[in-house]
Structures are given as C-alpha cells and as structure tokens.
Write an enzyme that holds these catalytic residues in place. Structure first.
Site, PDB file in Angstrom:
ATOM      1  N   GLU A  35      23.743 -11.937  17.782  1.00 21.47           N
ATOM      2  CA  GLU A  35      22.354 -11.472  17.854  1.00 21.47           C
ATOM      3  C   GLU A  35      21.994 -11.312  19.325  1.00 21.47           C
ATOM      4  O   GLU A  35      22.188 -12.234  20.117  1.00 21.47           O
ATOM      5  CB  GLU A  35      21.423 -12.470  17.154  1.00 21.47           C
ATOM      6  CG  GLU A  35      19.944 -12.215  17.366  1.00 21.47           C
ATOM      7  CD  GLU A  35      19.478 -10.806  16.982  1.00 21.47           C
ATOM      8  OE1 GLU A  35      19.764 -10.361  15.852  1.00 21.47           O
ATOM      9  OE2 GLU A  35      18.839 -10.139  17.840  1.00 21.47           O
ATOM     10  N   THR A  42      13.259  -8.393  12.950  1.00 18.09           N
ATOM     11  CA  THR A  42      11.931  -7.775  12.987  1.00 18.09           C
ATOM     12  C   THR A  42      10.929  -8.577  12.180  1.00 18.09           C
ATOM     13  O   THR A  42       9.817  -8.857  12.646  1.00 18.09           O
ATOM     14  CB  THR A  42      12.012  -6.335  12.409  1.00 18.09           C
ATOM     15  OG1 THR A  42      12.965  -5.590  13.172  1.00 18.09           O
ATOM     16  CG2 THR A  42      10.671  -5.643  12.457  1.00 18.09           C
ATOM     17  N   CYS A  48       6.671  -8.630   9.582  1.00 21.10           N
ATOM     18  CA  CYS A  48       5.928  -9.211   8.451  1.00 21.10           C
ATOM     19  C   CYS A  48       5.163 -10.494   8.780  1.00 21.10           C
ATOM     20  O   CYS A  48       3.982 -10.606   8.472  1.00 21.10           O
ATOM     21  CB  CYS A  48       6.871  -9.542   7.294  1.00 21.10           C
ATOM     22  SG  CYS A  48       8.299  -8.487   7.146  1.00 21.10           S
ATOM     23  N   TYR A  99      15.808 -20.926  11.808  1.00 23.07           N
ATOM     24  CA  TYR A  99      16.924 -20.009  11.548  1.00 23.07           C
ATOM     25  C   TYR A  99      18.194 -20.499  12.235  1.00 23.07           C
ATOM     26  O   TYR A  99      19.278 -20.494  11.651  1.00 23.07           O
ATOM     27  CB  TYR A  99      16.573 -18.588  12.011  1.00 23.07           C
ATOM     28  CG  TYR A  99      15.893 -17.771  10.934  1.00 23.07           C
ATOM     29  CD1 TYR A  99      16.538 -16.699  10.336  1.00 23.07           C
ATOM     30  CD2 TYR A  99      14.620 -18.097  10.493  1.00 23.07           C
ATOM     31  CE1 TYR A  99      15.928 -15.961   9.338  1.00 23.07           C
ATOM     32  CE2 TYR A  99      14.001 -17.367   9.493  1.00 23.07           C
ATOM     33  CZ  TYR A  99      14.658 -16.299   8.923  1.00 23.07           C
ATOM     34  OH  TYR A  99      14.054 -15.579   7.922  1.00 23.07           O
ATOM     35  N   ALA A 115      26.806  -7.059  20.037  1.00 23.92           N
ATOM     36  CA  ALA A 115      28.170  -6.856  19.549  1.00 23.92           C
ATOM     37  C   ALA A 115      28.428  -5.368  19.384  1.00 23.92           C
ATOM     38  O   ALA A 115      27.560  -4.624  18.906  1.00 23.92           O
ATOM     39  CB  ALA A 115      28.362  -7.552  18.211  1.00 23.92           C
ATOM     40  N   TYR A 177       2.599   2.244   6.052  1.00 23.14           N
ATOM     41  CA  TYR A 177       2.383   0.796   6.010  1.00 23.14           C
ATOM     42  C   TYR A 177       1.795   0.256   7.321  1.00 23.14           C
ATOM     43  O   TYR A 177       0.765  -0.399   7.337  1.00 23.14           O
ATOM     44  CB  TYR A 177       3.730   0.080   5.827  1.00 23.14           C
ATOM     45  CG  TYR A 177       4.315   0.038   4.444  1.00 23.14           C
ATOM     46  CD1 TYR A 177       4.247  -1.119   3.684  1.00 23.14           C
ATOM     47  CD2 TYR A 177       5.000   1.122   3.916  1.00 23.14           C
ATOM     48  CE1 TYR A 177       4.843  -1.199   2.435  1.00 23.14           C
ATOM     49  CE2 TYR A 177       5.589   1.055   2.669  1.00 23.14           C
ATOM     50  CZ  TYR A 177       5.513  -0.105   1.925  1.00 23.14           C
ATOM     51  OH  TYR A 177       6.093  -0.183   0.692  1.00 23.14           O
ATOM     52  N   ARG A 198      -1.214  12.988   9.538  1.00 15.30           N
ATOM     53  CA  ARG A 198      -0.969  14.431   9.395  1.00 15.30           C
ATOM     54  C   ARG A 198      -1.201  14.935   7.970  1.00 15.30           C
ATOM     55  O   ARG A 198      -1.388  16.129   7.754  1.00 15.30           O
ATOM     56  CB  ARG A 198       0.461  14.756   9.837  1.00 15.30           C
ATOM     57  CG  ARG A 198       1.551  14.132   8.969  1.00 15.30           C
ATOM     58  CD  ARG A 198       2.923  14.473   9.511  1.00 15.30           C
ATOM     59  NE  ARG A 198       3.988  13.822   8.751  1.00 15.30           N
ATOM     60  CZ  ARG A 198       5.272  13.903   9.069  1.00 15.30           C
ATOM     61  NH1 ARG A 198       5.654  14.582  10.127  1.00 15.30           N
ATOM     62  NH2 ARG A 198       6.191  13.289   8.342  1.00 15.30           N
ATOM     63  N   ASP A 302      17.768  -2.533   6.949  1.00 14.50           N
ATOM     64  CA  ASP A 302      17.062  -1.327   7.397  1.00 14.50           C
ATOM     65  C   ASP A 302      17.988  -0.233   7.905  1.00 14.50           C
ATOM     66  O   ASP A 302      17.672   0.947   7.772  1.00 14.50           O
ATOM     67  CB  ASP A 302      16.057  -1.682   8.501  1.00 14.50           C
ATOM     68  CG  ASP A 302      14.799  -2.331   7.952  1.00 14.50           C
ATOM     69  OD1 ASP A 302      14.723  -2.537   6.720  1.00 14.50           O
ATOM     70  OD2 ASP A 302      13.900  -2.634   8.750  1.00 14.50           O
ATOM     71  N   THR A 310      11.987  -6.534   3.717  1.00 14.47           N
ATOM     72  CA  THR A 310      12.744  -7.776   3.927  1.00 14.47           C
ATOM     73  C   THR A 310      13.387  -8.318   2.645  1.00 14.47           C
ATOM     74  O   THR A 310      14.585  -8.627   2.651  1.00 14.47           O
ATOM     75  CB  THR A 310      11.807  -8.835   4.553  1.00 14.47           C
ATOM     76  OG1 THR A 310      11.467  -8.377   5.861  1.00 14.47           O
ATOM     77  CG2 THR A 310      12.457 -10.204   4.630  1.00 14.47           C
ATOM     78  N   ALA A 340       3.976  -4.509  -1.151  1.00 12.04           N
ATOM     79  CA  ALA A 340       2.557  -4.650  -0.833  1.00 12.04           C
ATOM     80  C   ALA A 340       2.297  -4.102   0.545  1.00 12.04           C
ATOM     81  O   ALA A 340       3.164  -4.137   1.415  1.00 12.04           O
ATOM     82  CB  ALA A 340       2.142  -6.117  -0.889  1.00 12.04           C
TER      83      ALA A 340
HETATM   84  P1  NDP Z   1       6.045   4.774   7.040  1.00 11.68           P
HETATM   85  O1  NDP Z   1       7.195   5.629   6.677  1.00 11.68           O
HETATM   86  O2  NDP Z   1       5.456   3.881   6.044  1.00 11.68           O
HETATM   87  O3  NDP Z   1       4.871   5.703   7.586  1.00 11.68           O
HETATM   88  C1  NDP Z   1       5.084   6.620   8.608  1.00 11.68           C
HETATM   89  C2  NDP Z   1       3.845   7.487   8.733  1.00 11.68           C
HETATM   90  O4  NDP Z   1       3.966   8.302   9.890  1.00 11.68           O
HETATM   91  C3  NDP Z   1       3.669   8.419   7.551  1.00 11.68           C
HETATM   92  O5  NDP Z   1       2.309   8.502   7.238  1.00 11.68           O
HETATM   93  C4  NDP Z   1       4.200   9.751   8.082  1.00 11.68           C
HETATM   94  O6  NDP Z   1       3.575  10.848   7.493  1.00 11.68           O
HETATM   95  C5  NDP Z   1       3.794   9.655   9.530  1.00 11.68           C
HETATM   96  N1  NDP Z   1       4.640  10.468  10.412  1.00 11.68           N
HETATM   97  C6  NDP Z   1       5.991  10.496  10.459  1.00 11.68           C
HETATM   98  N2  NDP Z   1       6.415  11.340  11.422  1.00 11.68           N
HETATM   99  C7  NDP Z   1       5.305  11.852  11.998  1.00 11.68           C
HETATM  100  C8  NDP Z   1       5.078  12.791  13.037  1.00 11.68           C
HETATM  101  N3  NDP Z   1       6.083  13.362  13.668  1.00 11.68           N
HETATM  102  N4  NDP Z   1       3.805  13.078  13.371  1.00 11.68           N
HETATM  103  C9  NDP Z   1       2.774  12.515  12.710  1.00 11.68           C
HETATM  104  N5  NDP Z   1       2.917  11.617  11.714  1.00 11.68           N
HETATM  105  C10 NDP Z   1       4.175  11.292  11.364  1.00 11.68           C
HETATM  106  O7  NDP Z   1       6.521   4.041   8.358  1.00 11.68           O
HETATM  107  P2  NDP Z   1       5.943   2.789   9.155  1.00 11.68           P
HETATM  108  O8  NDP Z   1       6.341   3.041  10.554  1.00 11.68           O
HETATM  109  O9  NDP Z   1       4.524   2.536   8.825  1.00 11.68           O
HETATM  110  O10 NDP Z   1       6.790   1.572   8.568  1.00 11.68           O
HETATM  111  C11 NDP Z   1       8.223   1.672   8.464  1.00 11.68           C
HETATM  112  C12 NDP Z   1       8.708   0.991   7.228  1.00 11.68           C
HETATM  113  O11 NDP Z   1       8.657  -0.411   7.413  1.00 11.68           O
HETATM  114  C13 NDP Z   1       7.858   1.243   5.977  1.00 11.68           C
HETATM  115  O12 NDP Z   1       8.194   2.423   5.339  1.00 11.68           O
HETATM  116  C14 NDP Z   1       8.165   0.033   5.156  1.00 11.68           C
HETATM  117  O13 NDP Z   1       9.341   0.244   4.423  1.00 11.68           O
HETATM  118  C15 NDP Z   1       8.383  -1.054   6.201  1.00 11.68           C
HETATM  119  N6  NDP Z   1       7.171  -1.897   6.324  1.00 11.68           N
HETATM  120  C16 NDP Z   1       6.798  -2.663   5.265  1.00 11.68           C
HETATM  121  C17 NDP Z   1       5.675  -3.448   5.326  1.00 11.68           C
HETATM  122  C18 NDP Z   1       5.276  -4.264   4.142  1.00 11.68           C
HETATM  123  O14 NDP Z   1       6.118  -4.496   3.283  1.00 11.68           O
HETATM  124  N7  NDP Z   1       4.021  -4.668   4.022  1.00 11.68           N
HETATM  125  C19 NDP Z   1       4.847  -3.509   6.535  1.00 11.68           C
HETATM  126  C20 NDP Z   1       5.326  -2.649   7.584  1.00 11.68           C
HETATM  127  C21 NDP Z   1       6.449  -1.884   7.472  1.00 11.68           C
HETATM  128  P3  NDP Z   1       4.081  11.439   6.080  1.00 11.68           P
HETATM  129  O15 NDP Z   1       3.592  10.515   5.045  1.00 11.68           O
HETATM  130  O16 NDP Z   1       3.455  12.776   6.044  1.00 11.68           O
HETATM  131  O17 NDP Z   1       5.573  11.490   6.175  1.00 11.68           O
END
Ligand code: NDP
Length: 458
Positions: A35, A42, A48, A99, A115, A177, A198, A302, A310, A340
């Site tokens: 690591e 993350t 989280c 951990y 690594a 999210y 967007r 991921d 997670t 969620a």
């Molecule tokens: P998400 O994929 O959830 O959301 C990304 C957002 O950014 C979407 O609304 C997307 O739009 C928009 N987007 C992507 N590219 C562009 C761009 N070029 N210009 C403008 N807008 C853009 O990603 P996050 O970063 O929020 O989180 C990553 C992942 O991490 C999540 O998908 C989830 O799996 C995990 N996560 C889980 C959580 C939980 O369990 N509570 C909390 C945080 C993260 P569009 O919808 O149009 O593609």
C-alpha cells in the site's frame, strides 16, 4: 508450498485488498500486501466513512431548527470546521490502526510503497522484487475532471476532507453520488451551495420518481440546482474563482468541486507489460471470478469498474479468497445490490427501477406513497418522504424498492434481505408494520397506481 516468495501478493490496501489479504491468510496462504498511501483506501480515508461523519455534522443545523417545534430553545450556534476535521482525522487514524492490526494478526506482510508488476508472477516495491504464485490488483480509483479550461483550479472529493477552512460559497459539479452528498454537507454547514449538472435530473440510473423528488427536496433546503449546463471556463480572480456557465452567465465562487466520476488507478502499474489488456476507460476487464486474461493475475474493486461500492469490493474479495484458498469456487453475484446516497434527505434503492422493470418484465404494479414524516409534524420542516415498490404483475414479485427520506438507508438494508430472498407483494402485505414508523408504509401500501393516470411524483 509454492517456490514463490508468497502464495499471494495483493496490490492495494483498500476495502478489497485488505479483505482479500486477510481472508486468504486466514485460509492458510502466505500473503503480502503493498500500500503506497493509507490502509483502508478511499472508503476509510477519503470516502464513505469521513463523508458520513460530515453528513452527521451538517445535519445538526436542521436538527437545532427542528428542536424548537418540540419546545427546545437552542442558543447561539457556531460551527468550527477545523475542530470537525481534527476529530474526523483522529477517528480515521484509529481505523487505520485497526486495519494494520487486522492484517498483522492474520499474518499478512505489509510493504509500504507502490507496487509495480514486473511479470505475471513478480512485483517490485521500492526497488525490491517479490515473487508470488498469484497477484491480486486492487488499487482502486481516483476522481476525474472534465477538460474545460480552468478545471484544474477546482477541487475533487479527495481534497474536501482536509480543507483548512470551509468555503463560504461553493459550486458542486456533477449530478451523481458525490455531488449531491457534498452539496448537502456544505449546505447543512451553512455554505451558499449550488450544484450544476449537465443532465435534466440528478442521480442518473436511479428510479425516475426518486430523481425528481430528490431534486425538489434539495431545492427546498436551499441548494441552488442548475440543470442542463456545464462549467465552460473557470478563472482565478481576487478572492475566488470566476465560473462561466455554458448558458453564458458568470458567477464567483470560493470553491468549485468536480464530482464527475472516477477512473481506475491502473496507470503505471505494469499491467500491460504483464499481459493484462485494459479497457478503453483504463479499467481491468475481469470475469465473475475476478480473473483477468492472465491466469495468475486477478483484479478486485473499483479498478474493475463493475460497481464502485465498498460492500461490493469486499464481497468480490470474499468470493475470490474462498475460490482460491478454500477450494470453493464462488462467482460474484452482482444482482440486487442495495445502495444509498447520503444526500439530505438520503436516498436508497434495491432492485430494478420502474423503467428497467418495464423494459425487461412487462406489466407492473407500481405502489407509491409520499408524505410528511411524523417527526416533521411539529417542526415546520417541509421535508417529505417518498416510498415506491415496483412489482412484477404476473408473479407479484417485488423487483424494486426505492425510498427518499429520513433513515432511508437504515430501512432499505432490511428490505434488501427480503428482495434477495425473492419476496413477493403477498409477503409484504402479510408482514405487520412497526408503528408508528415511516418504514411501515412499505407493508401497508395496498392500491397500485392506476396505470393510465399515473403521474410522476415530481
Ligand atoms: P457518478 O458517476 O455517480 O456521477 C458523476 C456525475 O458527473 C454524473 O452526474 C455525470 O453526469 C457527471 N459528469 C460526468 N462527466 C461529466 C462531464 N464531462 N461534464 C459534466 N458532468 C459530467 O460519480 P461520482 O464521482 O459522484 O462517484 C463515483 C462513484 O463512487 C459512484 O458512481 C459510486 O459508485 C461511488 N460512490 C458511492 C457512494 C455511496 O455509496 N453513497 C458515495 C460516493 C461515491 P451523467 O449522469 O450525465 O453521466
């Protein structure tokens, strides 16, 4: 015993890597894990766990307000960002320690450093080489930014956990999210908060009713939502950032945060040199046993871009360690994963959205209810709750459950067990409610929406 230094070498000490190393060592394998940054990855350090602590912190503002309706006089309120961050850091350091102890207790050797794969059976860490019969890559992901000019001036989610002070006026970019969660956090903590997305609705991939309802709830709480625009340009100006929106308007913010998705941490790991071909988005393609195209190399979590959650990464690790070191071939089951979003109010879902179910199953019965929760009858808080069941008409199987409102993630965890067990609407109807709760609504909804007249809850 293999002629290698280790039976298993794990690259990455996040949720997937730590679980893989620990379980495999418990099952008798000789395991090392590398690591380069912090144990826990993350989720524990910049995801989280600290995010949820910040959600708790931010919700107090509303709780203080709500308390008045119940007869409490709450005095002057001030918020101390550095104190929150310091207390959060202490808790995260405690978790890092746990951990490390868990790994040591299981007999896993930890190498601090990055690594890099040298070939299908060897890695190099800080100039030293190690061989292993099998290598598991679980190096996680990282936030990405769009490429419009000036975007590098904005933060990404990694930065938000250690800002020296809280921005007073902030723009969250993205409708997923992270964007809705941090919009809620900063708004709750008192920042002037806007969110630009967007698309026409938040949370693409979630049920349409949920998406519309959440947008309304966030707006009620004072988050300014800007739909169907992007940030076209960002410039540094005195005391902040000047943002030009694609609609042509301009506005100054103290901080802009890009929450526009995450990319696999596969660059410079030596994967391609070892024979692992990457997908166009940099992720590692794997099968349901987390196997890459190279028989001795596996990938989890991921960086495989299956579902970035997670518990999914941990389940993938459990399945793989069982397969490899217990002799129980266990494919990963990615169906009915509950998830969620810790927005305010929070969202949770399990199973199919109405649109997905209509496309794959045909005729449906839809049950939907929205109401003001009992808690808010005395508070003046206008927050509402939405609950929705998607039922396959022919079989009466409940194929999707969706909710927005107080305690939603806690409620949906139990419902997810029923869905995994294949519960049908009759099981829901035969289950007695716990009164008075919001959750009881899930077992008391009796009348499906009349299909032709069905209107969205927005
Ligand atoms: P998400 O994929 O959830 O959301 C990304 C957002 O950014 C979407 O609304 C997307 O739009 C928009 N987007 C992507 N590219 C562009 C761009 N070029 N210009 C403008 N807008 C853009 O990603 P996050 O970063 O929020 O989180 C990553 C992942 O991490 C999540 O998908 C989830 O799996 C995990 N996560 C889980 C959580 C939980 O369990 N509570 C909390 C945080 C993260 P569009 O919808 O149009 O593609």
């Amino acid at each position: 015993m293999s002629g290698y230094d280790y039976d298993l070498y794990v690259i990455g000490g996040g949720s997937a890597g730590v679980r893989m190393a620990r379980m495999s060592a418990t099952y008798g394998a000789r395991v090392a894990l590398a690591e380069e940054r912090f144990l826990g990855g993350t989720c524990v350090n910049i995801g989280c766990v600290p995010k949820k602590l910040m959600v708790f912190a931010s919700h107090f503002r509303e709780d203080f307000h709500d308390a008045a309706g119940y007869g409490w006089e709450v005095g002057a309120r001030t918020f101390d960002w550095p104190r929150l961050i310091a207390n959060k850091d202490k808790e995260i350091a405690r978790l890092n320690g746990i951990y490390a102890k868990l790994l040591a207790g299981a007999g896993v050797t930890v190498h601090e450093g990055r690594a890099i794969l040298l070939d299908p059976h060897s890695v190099s860490v800080k100039g030293k080489s190690y061989t292993a019969e099998r290598i598991v890559v679980a190096a996680g992901g990282r936030p990405t930014r769009p490429t419009e000019p000036g975007n590098e001036l904005g933060y990404v989610s990694d930065d938000l956990f250690c800002l020296p002070e809280m921005p007073k006026k902030i723009l969250m970019v993205g409708g997923g999210y992270i964007s809705v969660e941090f919009a809620g956090i900063f708004n709750g903590l008192g920042a002037d908060t806007a969110l630009i997305h967007r698309g026409p609705k938040l949370l693409r991939g979630f049920d349409d009713d949920v998406r519309g309802f959440l947008g309304e709830e966030l707006a009620k709480k004072g988050i300014r939502l800007i739909f169907e625009q992007i940030v076209q340009r960002t410039e540094k100006v005195a005391g902040g950032l000047q943002v030009t929106f694609s609609g042509g308007s301009q506005e100054r913010f103290d901080a802009v945060v890009y929450a526009t998705g995450r990319a696999a941490n596969t660059e410079g790991l030596g994967l391609e040199e070892a024979g692992v071909t990457l997908a166009p988005n940099g992720a590692i393609p794997v099968d349901s046993f987390s196997r890459t195209a190279v028989p001795s190399i596996f990938a989890l979590g991921d960086l495989t871009d299956r579902v970035q959650l997670t518990p999914v990464a941990i389940a993938e690790a459990m399945a793989l360690s069982r397969t490899l070191y217990l002799g129980e071939p266990t494919p990963m089951d990615h169906s009915n994963i509950p998830s969620a979003v810790f927005s305010q109010p929070p969202v949770a879902s399990v199973g199919l959205t109405e649109a997905e179910a209509r496309e794959t199953l045909g005729a449906l019965d839809i049950y939907r209810s929205s109401f003001r929760p009992l808690r808010h009858t005395l508070t003046g808080n206008r927050e509402k709750t939405l609950m929705k069941l998607v039922v396959e008409r022919a079989s009466q199987r409940v194929v999707g459950v969706h909710m927005v409102g107080i305690d939603t993630p806690e409620i949906l965890q139990g419902i997810a067990v029923a869905i995994k067990a294949g519960a049908n609407k009759r099981h829901f109807d035969a289950t007695l409610g716990i009164h008075p709760t919001s959750a009881e609504e899930f077992v008391t909804m009796r009348e499906p929406l009349p299909e032709p007249k069905r209107q969205s809850a927005e």
